[in-house]
Design an enzyme around this catalytic site. Structure first.
Site, PDB file in Angstrom:
ATOM      1  N   LYS A 173     -76.060 -38.623  14.743  1.00 50.43           N
ATOM      2  CA  LYS A 173     -75.996 -40.054  15.006  1.00 50.43           C
ATOM      3  C   LYS A 173     -75.238 -40.346  16.295  1.00 50.43           C
ATOM      4  O   LYS A 173     -74.180 -39.786  16.549  1.00 50.43           O
ATOM      5  CB  LYS A 173     -75.316 -40.756  13.818  1.00 50.43           C
ATOM      6  CG  LYS A 173     -76.111 -40.641  12.529  1.00 50.43           C
ATOM      7  CD  LYS A 173     -75.395 -41.254  11.348  1.00 50.43           C
ATOM      8  CE  LYS A 173     -74.205 -40.442  10.921  1.00 50.43           C
ATOM      9  NZ  LYS A 173     -73.623 -40.901   9.636  1.00 50.43           N
ATOM     10  N   THR A 204     -68.737 -52.767  10.917  1.00 51.03           N
ATOM     11  CA  THR A 204     -69.594 -51.594  10.742  1.00 51.03           C
ATOM     12  C   THR A 204     -69.152 -50.715   9.570  1.00 51.03           C
ATOM     13  O   THR A 204     -69.537 -49.550   9.489  1.00 51.03           O
ATOM     14  CB  THR A 204     -69.601 -50.753  12.023  1.00 51.03           C
ATOM     15  OG1 THR A 204     -68.241 -50.359  12.337  1.00 51.03           O
ATOM     16  CG2 THR A 204     -70.182 -51.543  13.193  1.00 51.03           C
ATOM     17  N   GLY A 206     -69.188 -48.754   6.479  1.00 54.48           N
ATOM     18  CA  GLY A 206     -70.236 -48.242   5.611  1.00 54.48           C
ATOM     19  C   GLY A 206     -71.572 -47.968   6.276  1.00 54.48           C
ATOM     20  O   GLY A 206     -72.559 -47.720   5.584  1.00 54.48           O
ATOM     21  N   THR A 207     -71.624 -47.953   7.606  1.00 57.94           N
ATOM     22  CA  THR A 207     -72.912 -47.732   8.270  1.00 57.94           C
ATOM     23  C   THR A 207     -73.472 -46.343   7.982  1.00 57.94           C
ATOM     24  O   THR A 207     -74.682 -46.180   7.771  1.00 57.94           O
ATOM     25  CB  THR A 207     -72.802 -47.924   9.797  1.00 57.94           C
ATOM     26  OG1 THR A 207     -71.685 -47.165  10.279  1.00 57.94           O
ATOM     27  CG2 THR A 207     -72.615 -49.378  10.150  1.00 57.94           C
ATOM     28  N   GLY A 208     -72.617 -45.333   7.970  1.00 59.82           N
ATOM     29  CA  GLY A 208     -73.086 -43.978   7.709  1.00 59.82           C
ATOM     30  C   GLY A 208     -73.625 -43.821   6.300  1.00 59.82           C
ATOM     31  O   GLY A 208     -74.682 -43.208   6.085  1.00 59.82           O
ATOM     32  N   CYS A 209     -72.911 -44.373   5.333  1.00 62.50           N
ATOM     33  CA  CYS A 209     -73.358 -44.332   3.938  1.00 62.50           C
ATOM     34  C   CYS A 209     -74.709 -45.032   3.799  1.00 62.50           C
ATOM     35  O   CYS A 209     -75.621 -44.546   3.120  1.00 62.50           O
ATOM     36  CB  CYS A 209     -72.352 -45.031   3.021  1.00 62.50           C
ATOM     37  SG  CYS A 209     -70.665 -44.431   3.125  1.00 62.50           S
TER      38      CYS A 209
END
Length: 272
Positions: A173, A204, A206-209
């Site tokens: 990412k 932002t 929690g964007t990865g989750c």
């Protein structure tokens, strides 16, 4: 209806972890289930406490899900200790789980470290080889590959090393001041860039989750890996563009930005 299981930690603030995963999977059209690895006391400003479940109880949760409603995809998130990682890997192999997406969560958006030092080696040794896809951000990809990432070419080299080393596809990412919001998908020696427009939204959390859960949901529905990544990026862009603003720190996205219907839209007289 297709099904997906998230194995991750709970976020008491609701913007990341299990809570974000369940919202995302539901909004992406699958029946979402969960096995909780840890309880966290956290909000948009940081993590103040972590209480792990025991490996034995995590195993019971995974057994309970697979024995009754077999998931079409599995996403793993925050797993903070070696014992928990070993249990997850053993159970996923035992059940021959499919469409496994590993989000190698190491540090929270707020900067709090979420994984023990010994657990990183267990993650690499036991969990990554079970994955169809691993979704590291730049700092995580540096740890997993052992390479410094300062450019787009560095991302390709690191993703290639991770992919060949663990036999899985890699979505490296962008962000972290590199490549704007462009992500790199590396699979079986080939790679593709997924361009994205950075949305000027400081919230932002929690964007990865959210991204990894959306990918898992789309894999569960039968979309290809490339289609699943593209659909997941579109979903997260919509959630960020909704410009939800909650909390005093890095707030959550609006996972339900596309939710329509009587029960979501109507408000009572006091809701104005």
């Amino acid at each position: 209806m297709r099904t997906a299981l998230t194995i991750a930690g709970s976020d008491s603030c609701g913007g990341a972890g299990i809570q974000a995963d369940l919202k995302t999977m539901t909004m992406n059209g699958v029946f979402a289930m969960s096995a909780v690895t840890a309880l966290t006391a956290q909000n948009t400003t940081g993590v103040t406490g972590i209480m792990e479940v025991t490996p034995e109880f995590l195993a019971m949760q995974i057994d309970a899900v697979f024995a009754d409603i077999r998931p079409d995809a599995v996403k793993t998130g925050m797993v903070s200790s070696e014992g928990l990682i070993s249990v997850i890997a053993e159970k996923l192999r035992h059940y021959a789980a499919e469409n496994i997406v590993v989000d190698p969560v190491m540090v929270a958006t707020s900067g709090a470290r979420l994984i023990a030092d010994g657990a990183v080696e267990a993650l690499k040794r036991e969990l990554l080889p079970t994955a169809a896809l691993v979704t590291p951000n730049i700092p995580e990809a540096e740890i997993l590959s052992g390479l410094d990432i300062k450019s787009a070419d560095d991302m390709i080299r690191a993703a290639g090393k991770i992919s060949s080393g663990y036999g899985c596809a890699v979505l490296c990412k962008g962000g972290h001041s590199l490549n704007d919001a462009n992500d790199l998908l590396y699979c079986e020696g080939n790679y593709r860039w997924f361009s994205g427009k950075r949305i000027d939204n400081p919230n932002t959390h929690g964007t990865g989750c959210t991204l990894s859960s959306a990918i898992a949901a789309n894999l569960a529905k039968g979309f290809s890996l490339e289609e699943s990544v593209e659909r997941a990026k579109d979903y997260i862009s919509g959630a960020l563009a909704a410009m939800l603003d909650l909390g005093r720190g890095s707030g959550p996205m609006n996972h339900a930005f596309a939710l329509t219907g009587k029960f979501s839209e109507e408000v009572g007289i006091n809701g104005k």
